[in-house]
Motif scaffolding. Structure first.
Motif, PDB file in Angstrom:
ATOM      1  N   MET A 344       7.176   0.969 -12.859  1.00 13.23           N
ATOM      2  CA  MET A 344       6.260   0.543 -11.790  1.00 13.23           C
ATOM      3  C   MET A 344       7.057   0.306 -10.513  1.00 13.23           C
ATOM      4  O   MET A 344       8.244   0.010 -10.538  1.00 13.23           O
ATOM      5  N   ASN A 345       6.357   0.406  -9.366  1.00 13.57           N
ATOM      6  CA  ASN A 345       7.040   0.309  -8.086  1.00 13.57           C
ATOM      7  C   ASN A 345       6.413  -0.773  -7.207  1.00 13.57           C
ATOM      8  O   ASN A 345       5.227  -0.712  -6.859  1.00 13.57           O
ATOM      9  N   GLY A 346       7.239  -1.773  -6.831  1.00 11.14           N
ATOM     10  CA  GLY A 346       6.754  -2.919  -6.069  1.00 11.14           C
ATOM     11  C   GLY A 346       6.226  -2.555  -4.694  1.00 11.14           C
ATOM     12  O   GLY A 346       5.234  -3.132  -4.234  1.00 11.14           O
ATOM     13  N   ALA A 347       6.871  -1.594  -4.036  1.00  6.33           N
ATOM     14  CA  ALA A 347       6.433  -1.229  -2.691  1.00  6.33           C
ATOM     15  C   ALA A 347       5.064  -0.546  -2.728  1.00  6.33           C
ATOM     16  O   ALA A 347       4.184  -0.831  -1.904  1.00  6.33           O
ATOM     17  N   ALA A 348       4.885   0.345  -3.701  1.00  8.95           N
ATOM     18  CA  ALA A 348       3.583   1.014  -3.857  1.00  8.95           C
ATOM     19  C   ALA A 348       2.513  -0.019  -4.215  1.00  8.95           C
ATOM     20  O   ALA A 348       1.381   0.021  -3.718  1.00  8.95           O
ATOM     21  N   LEU A 349       2.902  -0.961  -5.080  1.00  4.68           N
ATOM     22  CA  LEU A 349       1.966  -2.004  -5.483  1.00  4.68           C
ATOM     23  C   LEU A 349       1.528  -2.851  -4.290  1.00  4.68           C
ATOM     24  O   LEU A 349       0.355  -3.237  -4.177  1.00  4.68           O
ATOM     25  N   LEU A 350       2.451  -3.131  -3.399  1.00  3.44           N
ATOM     26  CA  LEU A 350       2.112  -3.953  -2.239  1.00  3.44           C
ATOM     27  C   LEU A 350       1.048  -3.277  -1.382  1.00  3.44           C
ATOM     28  O   LEU A 350       0.074  -3.916  -0.959  1.00  3.44           O
ATOM     29  N   ALA A 351       1.248  -1.989  -1.134  1.00  4.94           N
ATOM     30  CA  ALA A 351       0.267  -1.271  -0.322  1.00  4.94           C
ATOM     31  C   ALA A 351      -1.125  -1.376  -0.967  1.00  4.94           C
ATOM     32  O   ALA A 351      -2.122  -1.676  -0.299  1.00  4.94           O
ATOM     33  N   ARG A 352      -1.179  -1.166  -2.283  1.00  2.35           N
ATOM     34  CA  ARG A 352      -2.431  -1.264  -3.016  1.00  2.35           C
ATOM     35  C   ARG A 352      -2.982  -2.699  -2.995  1.00  2.35           C
ATOM     36  O   ARG A 352      -4.184  -2.919  -2.824  1.00  2.35           O
ATOM     37  N   ALA A 353      -2.089  -3.667  -3.164  1.00  3.44           N
ATOM     38  CA  ALA A 353      -2.512  -5.065  -3.243  1.00  3.44           C
ATOM     39  C   ALA A 353      -3.149  -5.539  -1.937  1.00  3.44           C
ATOM     40  O   ALA A 353      -4.157  -6.248  -1.933  1.00  3.44           O
ATOM     41  N   ILE A 354      -2.556  -5.120  -0.833  1.00  2.00           N
ATOM     42  CA  ILE A 354      -3.112  -5.520   0.462  1.00  2.00           C
ATOM     43  C   ILE A 354      -4.460  -4.843   0.675  1.00  2.00           C
ATOM     44  O   ILE A 354      -5.427  -5.467   1.112  1.00  2.00           O
ATOM     45  N   GLU A 355      -4.516  -3.572   0.336  1.00  2.00           N
ATOM     46  CA  GLU A 355      -5.727  -2.790   0.588  1.00  2.00           C
ATOM     47  C   GLU A 355      -6.896  -3.239  -0.291  1.00  2.00           C
ATOM     48  O   GLU A 355      -7.999  -3.487   0.209  1.00  2.00           O
ATOM     49  N   THR A 356      -6.637  -3.367  -1.585  1.00  2.00           N
ATOM     50  CA  THR A 356      -7.774  -3.599  -2.493  1.00  2.00           C
ATOM     51  C   THR A 356      -8.036  -5.069  -2.779  1.00  2.00           C
ATOM     52  O   THR A 356      -9.177  -5.464  -2.978  1.00  2.00           O
ATOM     53  N   GLU A 357      -6.984  -5.879  -2.828  1.00  2.00           N
ATOM     54  CA  GLU A 357      -7.177  -7.269  -3.256  1.00  2.00           C
ATOM     55  C   GLU A 357      -6.809  -8.302  -2.185  1.00  2.00           C
ATOM     56  O   GLU A 357      -6.978  -9.501  -2.390  1.00  2.00           O
ATOM     57  N   LYS A 358      -6.262  -7.823  -1.077  1.00  2.00           N
ATOM     58  CA  LYS A 358      -5.875  -8.725   0.012  1.00  2.00           C
ATOM     59  C   LYS A 358      -4.948  -9.840  -0.473  1.00  2.00           C
ATOM     60  O   LYS A 358      -5.201 -11.035  -0.275  1.00  2.00           O
ATOM     61  N   VAL A 359      -3.888  -9.410  -1.138  1.00  2.00           N
ATOM     62  CA  VAL A 359      -2.854 -10.351  -1.550  1.00  2.00           C
ATOM     63  C   VAL A 359      -1.500  -9.698  -1.252  1.00  2.00           C
ATOM     64  O   VAL A 359      -1.347  -8.476  -1.380  1.00  2.00           O
ATOM     65  N   ALA A 360      -0.528 -10.522  -0.789  1.00  2.00           N
ATOM     66  CA  ALA A 360       0.767  -9.967  -0.365  1.00  2.00           C
ATOM     67  C   ALA A 360       1.930 -10.684  -1.024  1.00  2.00           C
ATOM     68  O   ALA A 360       1.827 -11.857  -1.404  1.00  2.00           O
ATOM     69  N   PHE A 361       3.035  -9.970  -1.171  1.00  2.00           N
ATOM     70  CA  PHE A 361       4.283 -10.484  -1.754  1.00  2.00           C
ATOM     71  C   PHE A 361       5.398  -9.626  -1.157  1.00  2.00           C
ATOM     72  O   PHE A 361       5.136  -8.747  -0.335  1.00  2.00           O
ATOM     73  N   VAL A 362       6.646  -9.840  -1.594  1.00  2.00           N
ATOM     74  CA  VAL A 362       7.725  -8.990  -1.115  1.00  2.00           C
ATOM     75  C   VAL A 362       8.235  -8.121  -2.264  1.00  2.00           C
ATOM     76  O   VAL A 362       8.642  -8.646  -3.296  1.00  2.00           O
ATOM     77  N   PRO A 363       8.228  -6.794  -2.104  1.00  2.00           N
ATOM     78  CA  PRO A 363       8.828  -5.923  -3.123  1.00  2.00           C
ATOM     79  C   PRO A 363      10.309  -6.271  -3.264  1.00  2.00           C
ATOM     80  O   PRO A 363      10.984  -6.565  -2.280  1.00  2.00           O
ATOM     81  N   GLY A 364      10.819  -6.218  -4.496  1.00  2.00           N
ATOM     82  CA  GLY A 364      12.153  -6.748  -4.753  1.00  2.00           C
ATOM     83  C   GLY A 364      13.325  -5.866  -4.359  1.00  2.00           C
ATOM     84  O   GLY A 364      14.459  -6.328  -4.318  1.00  2.00           O
ATOM     85  N   GLN A 365      13.050  -4.613  -4.052  1.00  2.00           N
ATOM     86  CA  GLN A 365      14.151  -3.689  -3.787  1.00  2.00           C
ATOM     87  C   GLN A 365      15.052  -4.151  -2.630  1.00  2.00           C
ATOM     88  O   GLN A 365      16.271  -3.984  -2.702  1.00  2.00           O
ATOM     89  N   ALA A 366      14.448  -4.758  -1.601  1.00  2.00           N
ATOM     90  CA  ALA A 366      15.220  -5.178  -0.425  1.00  2.00           C
ATOM     91  C   ALA A 366      16.317  -6.173  -0.784  1.00  2.00           C
ATOM     92  O   ALA A 366      17.291  -6.319  -0.041  1.00  2.00           O
ATOM     93  N   PHE A 367      16.187  -6.863  -1.903  1.00  2.00           N
ATOM     94  CA  PHE A 367      17.165  -7.890  -2.277  1.00  2.00           C
ATOM     95  C   PHE A 367      18.316  -7.323  -3.102  1.00  2.00           C
ATOM     96  O   PHE A 367      19.144  -8.073  -3.598  1.00  2.00           O
ATOM     97  N   HIS A 368      18.336  -6.015  -3.270  1.00  2.00           N
ATOM     98  CA  HIS A 368      19.371  -5.364  -4.070  1.00  2.00           C
ATOM     99  C   HIS A 368      20.307  -4.573  -3.170  1.00  2.00           C
ATOM    100  O   HIS A 368      19.869  -3.627  -2.513  1.00  2.00           O
ATOM    101  N   ALA A 369      21.572  -4.953  -3.154  1.00  2.00           N
ATOM    102  CA  ALA A 369      22.543  -4.251  -2.306  1.00  2.00           C
ATOM    103  C   ALA A 369      22.661  -2.786  -2.711  1.00  2.00           C
ATOM    104  O   ALA A 369      22.997  -1.937  -1.889  1.00  2.00           O
ATOM    105  N   ASP A 370      22.370  -2.479  -3.976  1.00  2.00           N
ATOM    106  CA  ASP A 370      22.516  -1.105  -4.460  1.00  2.00           C
ATOM    107  C   ASP A 370      21.214  -0.315  -4.435  1.00  2.00           C
ATOM    108  O   ASP A 370      21.148   0.803  -4.939  1.00  2.00           O
ATOM    109  N   GLY A 371      20.151  -0.927  -3.851  1.00  2.00           N
ATOM    110  CA  GLY A 371      18.885  -0.195  -3.736  1.00  2.00           C
ATOM    111  C   GLY A 371      18.057  -0.177  -5.009  1.00  2.00           C
ATOM    112  O   GLY A 371      17.005   0.451  -5.047  1.00  2.00           O
ATOM    113  N   GLY A 372      18.484  -0.876  -6.052  1.00  2.00           N
ATOM    114  CA  GLY A 372      17.709  -0.918  -7.297  1.00  2.00           C
ATOM    115  C   GLY A 372      16.556  -1.917  -7.222  1.00  2.00           C
ATOM    116  O   GLY A 372      16.136  -2.329  -6.139  1.00  2.00           O
TER     117      GLY A 372
END
Lengths: 407, 407
Positions: A344-372
């Protein structure tokens, strides 16, 4: 017209917009329930105490001093107050070990500037605080994972750094209720870190931004306290402790602090003299007034509120998350870290979450120095009441369930 | 114990204590007449206006916002106010061209960080502002003299930079009542600088810290205004204008600003986000209140006081300096630059001056990137009343006369 690209320093190519800062804009849309920010609840700010503090400074004998230039080290009475607080944490020191910065983010920038030449290695946890990566990036380091769980040898760290073209310069971590995971490093882990740092002969940067915000369990001594207990003297300590008033009193004044061996403080003072002279004089005075007057009461007040919100979020997660989703149980701080099923992908989920359910969070990839970390999310419980948290997490549960079915 | 030297970045070796900052301590000894500082007279701070501003912010609807995190660009109403001020200086812009920093010293640090890779060349006047050299030094540049008087060709600048291992990245100067000389670049000089910068295809950093403090003569358009008049649009301009509230309202709040083409502002905003998130929210609001209310009256008030002090110092210099000593005639600002006969040494003179006559100034060598200027001194007239200035300059005259006889 000037071709700007050719006059930029090489570091400029690493300056990128923060996803979180962009997401903060969502907080302003009232129809969105946002768990994206990591900011304190403004309703909890001690604004009357600050009003009184500024009024007292500006009507008293220190008025002109508060508006004037001041020493780069920071306002001595505030540093004195911090010496008293640090003693309670088993960090014995004098004001020569305490340096005021414009928020602990500035502390991270200065420490990157002090230690990192291009290609040097910074050891960071995986995930780690995004703001630390951003601060360090300006000095063009490489990153290696600080992994205290495994059996990686000091030689292995050294070899990786040499391969990258530099050497290991420090280990950075948040030991208590870390941003983004909410997790706390136990005492054995802290001792292990100090052992590794001694083997590598590097400093440990301990980010203590959330340290005061414990909601359950017993406090673990700061890494710096364990280090001093071992070496006998703060001036022989390899730990550099970064603290903040942003989570306890208020972030808008930009007052944080660094605690370290006196020779390191003297270097940082020279750096600050060259970089911005000193932190706001009047704000340091105001913080000293407010901290001296109400610090403990204020911390008790916000702990009670945030504890209730954390509980509400943990409770809602247990009720609404589909199978296969895991999350942390923070003993303090502002964050819970959610791990989705692999794939599953947090960034894709965020786009969906804002659009369909109006809820937001931060996808975790940004917190990984190696992009994971593509399947991770950070949610913050600091700014919503328990009912809103329950509603928001139920929405998040729905969107995750749907996304899983679609996958 | 950690061997710190081996973990420092290479830049750390260039961080040295500032002579001026050390000298500031002398201001606290009441028996010394010090012309060493370059700070505004605290008796002139509009402290009632600041008291009112903080009280209004903290009792009004913006109280929580003032204590909260805010955008890295800076407080929009303050940037709007600056757009209005800049229009009066023939710098047409929008708030997207205005960026708030924690004092214009921070602006210089950020511009060094944006443009300078190690061995790149910064063009600076001789002498130049010591704080600029300190800010830039962290990025390990070399310096070359920006000489607008001679006939040095763009190719000569390029060749010198290439020899040093990099390229010319910008020209930095203070065009109005410069620190340390008090001198102003005339319009022809400004046009010549823009021509040179276009030939080299580099930005011009215009330090306008003293720009509002003119005591005689007609204002010359800022370099940025001439640049925009030529290229038609601030977003096509190569000038980066650094301004400050430290000399007009108060330095203790640490609020300054940078005006530049929007793409440069966007880069600086990303840099600030990583370096200290934003400048103090409440201080930006307080400055916006005070500037919006009393800026012109405050500037008129301090101009009158500083003009009188400048006149007193020029008068005393004419009366007390021995033959062979020259000095500048500043049309504004806070400084007069004294050149002693060749062979005399400002640092040695200072030691003698403090010991025998209890008068202080700053030896000029620190303001020279190449270490020259041993026979120069900077004196500031901003913090002493006319009688004290007359007495201090008479003391300075005596010590110079004696030192000359001894030489």
């Amino acid at each position: 017209m000037l071709s700007w690209e050719q006059v930029f320093a090489t570091r400029a190519s690493r300056m990128k917009a923060s996803e979180i800062r962009e997401l903060l804009k969502l907080l302003e849309r009232p129809d969105i329930i946002s768990f994206a920010g990591g900011i304190p609840d403004p309703a909890l700010f001690p604004k009357d105490a600050f009003a009184q503090a500024y009024a007292e400074v500006l009507s008293g004998p220190d008025a002109a001093a508060g508006l004037q230039y001041s020493v780069s080290e920071g306002y001595p009475p505030l540093r004195e107050w911090l010496v008293g607080q640090l003693a309670k944490l088993a960090i014995p020191c004098t004001i020569d070990n305490v340096f005021i910065v414009s928020g602990s983010q500035q502390g991270l920038d200065y420490l990157g500037k002090l230690f990192l030449s291009p290609k040097d290695t910074a050891l960071v946890t995986r995930p780690t605080y995004l703001g630390a990566l951003q601060a360090f990036n300006a000095y063009e380091p490489t990153y290696d994972e600080l992994n205290l769980g495994g059996n990686r040898t000091p030689d292995a760290y050294r070899a990786t750094a040499a391969q990258a073209g530099g050497r290991v310069k420090f280990a950075y971590l948040s030991a208590d209720f870390a941003n983004p995971t909410g997790e706390t490093l136990d005492r054995a882990g802290r001792e292990k870190l100090l052992y590794l740092a001694a083997e590598l002969d590097i400093p440990v940067i301990e980010d203590a931004a959330y340290q005061s915000l414990r909601y359950e369990g017993e406090a673990i001594p700061p890494i710096m306290a364990l280090d001093i207990a071992r070496c006998g003297d703060i001036d022989a300590s390899r730990t550099i402790y970064c603290g903040s008033f942003s989570k306890t009193l208020a972030p808008g004044l930009r007052v944080g602090f660094i605690v370290a061996a006196a020779p390191i403080i003297r270097k940082l003072v020279l750096m600050k003299q060259a970089a911005d002279l000193h932190s706001s004089t009047i704000n340091q005075m105001a913080i000293a007034h407010v901290a001296g007057g109400i610090f403990d009461a204020q911390v008790a007040k916000i702990r009670a509120v945030y504890r209730e919100r954390r509980d509400a979020m943990l409770d809602a997660l247990a009720r609404h998350m589909p199978e296969g989703v895991r999350w942390t149980h923070p003993e303090g701080g502002m964050f819970i870290w959610i791990t989705l099923p692999a794939g599953m992908n947090g960034a894709a989920l965020l786009a969906r979450a804002i659009e369909t359910e109006k809820v937001a969070f931060v996808p975790g990839q940004a917190f990984h120095a190696d992009g994971g970390g593509a399947n991770t999310l950070r949610v913050s419980f600091s700014c919503a009441d328990p009912a809103t948290i329950a509603e928001g997490i139920s929405r998040l549960g729905r969107v995750i369930s749907l996304e899983r079915l679609a996958a």
